[in-house]
Write a protein that holds these residues in place. Structure first.
Motif, mmCIF file in Angstrom:
data_model
loop_
_atom_site.group_PDB
_atom_site.id
_atom_site.type_symbol
_atom_site.label_atom_id
_atom_site.label_comp_id
_atom_site.label_asym_id
_atom_site.label_seq_id
_atom_site.Cartn_x
_atom_site.Cartn_y
_atom_site.Cartn_z
ATOM 1 N N SER A 317 0.826 -1.208 0.000
ATOM 2 C CA SER A 317 0.000 0.000 0.000
ATOM 3 C C SER A 317 0.856 1.252 0.000
ATOM 4 O O SER A 317 0.572 2.213 -0.723
ATOM 5 C CB SER A 317 -0.933 -0.017 1.219
ATOM 6 N N ASN A 375 -8.171 5.937 0.931
ATOM 7 C CA ASN A 375 -7.684 5.467 2.233
ATOM 8 C C ASN A 375 -6.620 6.419 2.751
ATOM 9 O O ASN A 375 -5.905 7.049 1.973
ATOM 10 C CB ASN A 375 -7.121 4.042 2.081
ATOM 11 N N GLU A 402 -13.232 3.936 5.160
ATOM 12 C CA GLU A 402 -12.554 4.275 3.915
ATOM 13 C C GLU A 402 -13.600 4.542 2.846
ATOM 14 O O GLU A 402 -14.740 4.069 2.930
ATOM 15 C CB GLU A 402 -11.622 3.144 3.464
ATOM 16 N N ARG A 404 -15.101 4.002 -0.823
ATOM 17 C CA ARG A 404 -15.042 2.873 -1.756
ATOM 18 C C ARG A 404 -16.151 2.985 -2.795
ATOM 19 O O ARG A 404 -17.327 3.139 -2.447
ATOM 20 C CB ARG A 404 -15.166 1.561 -1.003
#
Length: 774
Positions: A317, A375, A402, A404
């Motif tokens: 990430s 995020n 988060e 989405r």
């Protein structure tokens, strides 16, 4: 089931507490321990501070300046005099979305008041044809021998397929096997040269991870470098793939990653080792998540353990890498589970010889690109961040950790509402928000509002000309204290004067029922004139005493400082009892038999004794045995023994008599094993008894030793004689029976007249051979 219900009840209670606390927090202002404007602002998001001079009355605490806006205005504080900072967006840098910029704004500056939420909007639009870097990481254990043949031809086809939906693409290549120690690979010298079981196949030595080709747009170079590769081998089924993925993720400069969309294709037909498996080879050092490539080889694999899945997911990430797991059908379930732990990853089914890998990568890229995940990484300390996702008019998701949106098409714009809340005062800091798998990011800078900028302008005669104003509070000159500097200290500080108004160090000023003016409590006056607060520290009230039948002090007394002072003839905490003893006197005229107290004209007996007069004790131990030594002493004393029996007979009044009532009689043996007879009666009072006893005792007669010994010896002799007679009778009977049997057998026998073969004649005849008879 019970435990589940218990936990359910606990969770419901916690939720109720949170809702209650939130409701109180939202509708009121917690003014405990508030001494100045800064304390007020930090005590709650709805609290404001009034800086108006002379806002407080004489004796009032400065904490009354801290309250909700509505309450402050009701008390006469103007809007210009109220300090009430609010969270806000100070600045932001926004640009139009285009083929290069996919996220806006790029940076934003927030001022947050603790407890207040600030919102801002983020827009995202996936650009068509955005550049792509793809790194092909392949398992080269022996089971992948057929796959390697097809991958060697992959370069041009893969570039051509990716160029169909992107303007710029680069591909790279690396391979892995496992750690080169037992039990993962065979360490026999021959097997380290050629680890394959089929020795007719040429295999390269085992290795952990080898970076073969930097990211390039030259498909021929890809085919050339991959074409030089040979298969390898190891012992166990799981491979060292996580080691290889970690190095690909953190060795960005050596791999050649650009600041574009980054894809990592992980091709294998088996599972993977995870953190902790290194213990099998005595590798105990945790993976450090750093780059250790030397000459394009991971040479420290035997030093560090495998990375954990969480550690790997974090590094992927951080480096903006999306993973495509290209695995065989039997491995799909395992990698589907792994996908759930690694954001922005997808699983594709690889054919047994990897012939479908190009189509698999195309499909995976489309799936990854169509999902947008906003995020912020690791949550900053004491900052709460949630997202509202507006994917379309009908697809809205609120208050998630988060942002989405799925199935996002090219050039489709989606937006997110980001809510940031600071739970306490924090140093200035910043954090990144970015869409996973894309290079764009948003820098959020945060500053908390915890100070008051009051900008007081001086007024004439403020603070009684004995100080100056700071946010409405007087800062007094030396020698003066008080809300408006009205008190002369006489050498004492304001804290020392205030301490005079506290009953003890932990109590509130004037018990919370008065004002401290120059070191003295002035108690508040209640609206109800019947209610009076009094005392040096305003600690006394005349309405908080015990009641009886709903009447304060039963109407038979007055309430003074929380306790009832009863009128004559009444007692009890609520004056509910008549202090007469008429119902407590027994027939002998004793109050509660001396074994209890008379409360509310009724006996309250000591444990064991029964009402109404505490005369009987059913569960008490019988005193017969207790006073055995006492009675023996009294009897022997009557016989002339001069011993004093008072120590053995405490509280006993003795009476001697010749006749005793049988049904009340105690019979106890004395030290001479003689029976004593006496009667015990319990008198009024504690441990007081009257004993009536008889001086006569009943002693058992002495045993006749001669008779006992003689009888014993005679008995033993008689028993011996009897045994001999019995034995003689038994043997005589057996002999007679045997003789009869002998006589019967004798009659049955028959004699044989044949000569005895053992018999020899006593004479021997000898013939002379020379004798002719003459």
């Amino acid at each position: 089931m019970f435990q589940e219900m218990s936990w359910g009840l606990i969770l419901l209670w916690i939720q109720a507490e949170i809702l209650t606390t939130t409701s109180v927090y939202a509708n009121g202002c917690n003014k405990l321990k508030v001494n100045n404007c800064q304390d007020c602002i930090q005590s709650g998001p709805v609290c404001g501070w009034c800086k108006k001079l002379n806002f407080t009355k004489a004796g009032e605490q400065d904490s009354v300046r801290c309250d909700t806006l509505e309450e402050l205005k009701l008390r006469g504080c103007n809007d210009t005099d109220i300090i009430y900072p609010t969270s806000q967006v100070i600045s932001q840098t926004s640009k139009e979305l285009n083929d290069v910029i996919q996220l806006t704004p790029s940076d934003i500056f927030l001022k947050l008041r603790p407890g207040q939420t600030q919102e801002f909007k983020v827009k995202f639009r996936r650009a068509e044809g955005y550049p792509v870097d793809l790194y092909y990481l392949m398992d080269l254990s022996y089971s992948m021998v057929d796959d390697l043949k097809n991958v060697k031809k992959l370069g041009s086809d893969l570039l051509q397929a990716l160029n169909s939906f992107t303007k710029s693409v680069q591909i790279g290549y690396g391979s892995f096997v496992d750690k080169t120690v037992l039990p993962y690979v065979s360490t026999h010298p021959e097997n380290l040269k050629n680890p394959c079981t089929d020795k007719t196949v040429e295999c390269q030595p085992p290795f952990a991870f080898k970076h073969i080709l930097n990211l390039t747009d030259n498909g021929k170079q890809f085919e050339e470098q991959v074409g030089k590769q040979q298969i390898s081998g190891n012992l166990d089924a799981p491979e060292g793939g996580l080691d290889a993925m970690m190095q690909v993720a953190v060795c960005g400069e050596k791999i050649g990653w650009r600041n574009v969309t980054r894809l990592l294709v992980y091709a294998t037909d088996d599972g993977f080792h995870i953190a902790g498996d290194g213990k099998l080879a005595a590798i105990l050092t945790p993976n450090d998540g750093q780059c250790h490539l030397e000459d394009n080889m991971y040479k420290n694999s035997n030093k560090f353990d495998y990375p954990s899945v969480g550690q790997l997911a974090q590094k992927l990430s951080e480096n903006n890498i999306q993973v495509v797991f290209a695995v065989t059908s039997q491995m799909v379930k395992i990698y589907e589970d792994l996908k759930g732990l690694i954001p922005k990853s997808v699983v594709g089914v690889l054919s047994s010889d990897s012939s479908n890998v190009v189509q698999l990568i195309k499909d995976a890229y489309q799936n990854l690109s169509s999902e947008v995940i906003l995020n912020h990484g690791t949550t900053p300390e004491f900052l709460d961040i949630v997202y509202d996702s507006f994917c379309s008019e009908s697809d809205v998701i609120l208050n998630q950790p988060e942002g989405r949106c799925s199935n996002v098409k090219g050039n489709q714009e989606v937006s997110f509402n980001v809510k940031v809340t600071a739970s306490r005062c924090l140093p200035n800091q910043s954090f990144l928000i970015r869409p996973l798998g894309f290079t764009d990011s948003l820098t959020v800078s945060v500053m908390t509002l915890c100070d008051c900028n009051c900008d007081d302008s001086p007024e004439p005669d403020e603070c009684n000309s004995n100080g100056k104003r700071v946010c409405g509070i007087c800062s007094c000159n030396e020698g003066h204290v008080g809300t408006n500097c009205e008190c002369i200290t006489g050498g004492k500080t304001s804290q020392e004067l205030e301490q005079n108004c506290r009953k003890d160090n932990s109590s509130a000023i004037c018990s919370g029922e008065g004002d401290c003016i120059c070191g003295r409590c002035y108690c508040h006056t209640k609206e109800d004139p019947t209610k009076v607060v009094s005392g040096k520290y305003c600690e006394c009230e005349n309405w908080n005493c015990d009641s009886f039948n709903g009447i304060l002090c039963a109407g038979q007394g007055t309430c003074e400082c929380g306790k009832c002072r009863c009128n004559a003839g009444f007692e009890g905490t609520g004056c509910e009892c008549n202090n007469s003893t008429t119902n407590c006197i027994n027939q002998r005229g004793s109050v509660c038999s001396g074994r209890g107290t008379c409360k509310c004209n009724a006996c309250k007996c000591k444990p064991g004794y029964l009402s109404p007069f505490c005369e009987l004790c059913p569960g008490c131990t019988s005193p017969c045995e207790k006073f055995g030594s006492c009675v023996e002493c009294l009897i022997t004393h009557e016989e002339g023994n001069a011993r004093n029996c008072s120590s053995r007979c405490p509280g006993v009044t003795p009476y001697r008599t010749l006749q005793l009532e049988e049904e009340m009689l105690c019979k106890v043996k004395d030290s001479k094993n003689c029976w004593m007879q006496y009667i015990i009666k319990e008198d009024d009072g504690e441990e007081k008894y009257t004993i009536t006893y008889s001086e006569k005792t009943e002693c058992p007669e002495a045993p006749n030793v001669v008779a006992i010994v003689g009888g014993t010896i005679g008995g033993v002799i008689a028993v011996g004689v009897l045994c001999l007679v019995l034995w003689k009778l038994v043997t005589e009977a057996n002999d007679r029976k045997a003789y009869k049997r002998f006589e019967k057998e004798k009659l049955k026998s028959k004699w044989n007249k044949d000569p005895n073969p053992l018999y020899q004649q006593p004479t021997t005849n000898v013939v002379n051979p020379m004798y002719d008879g003459e």
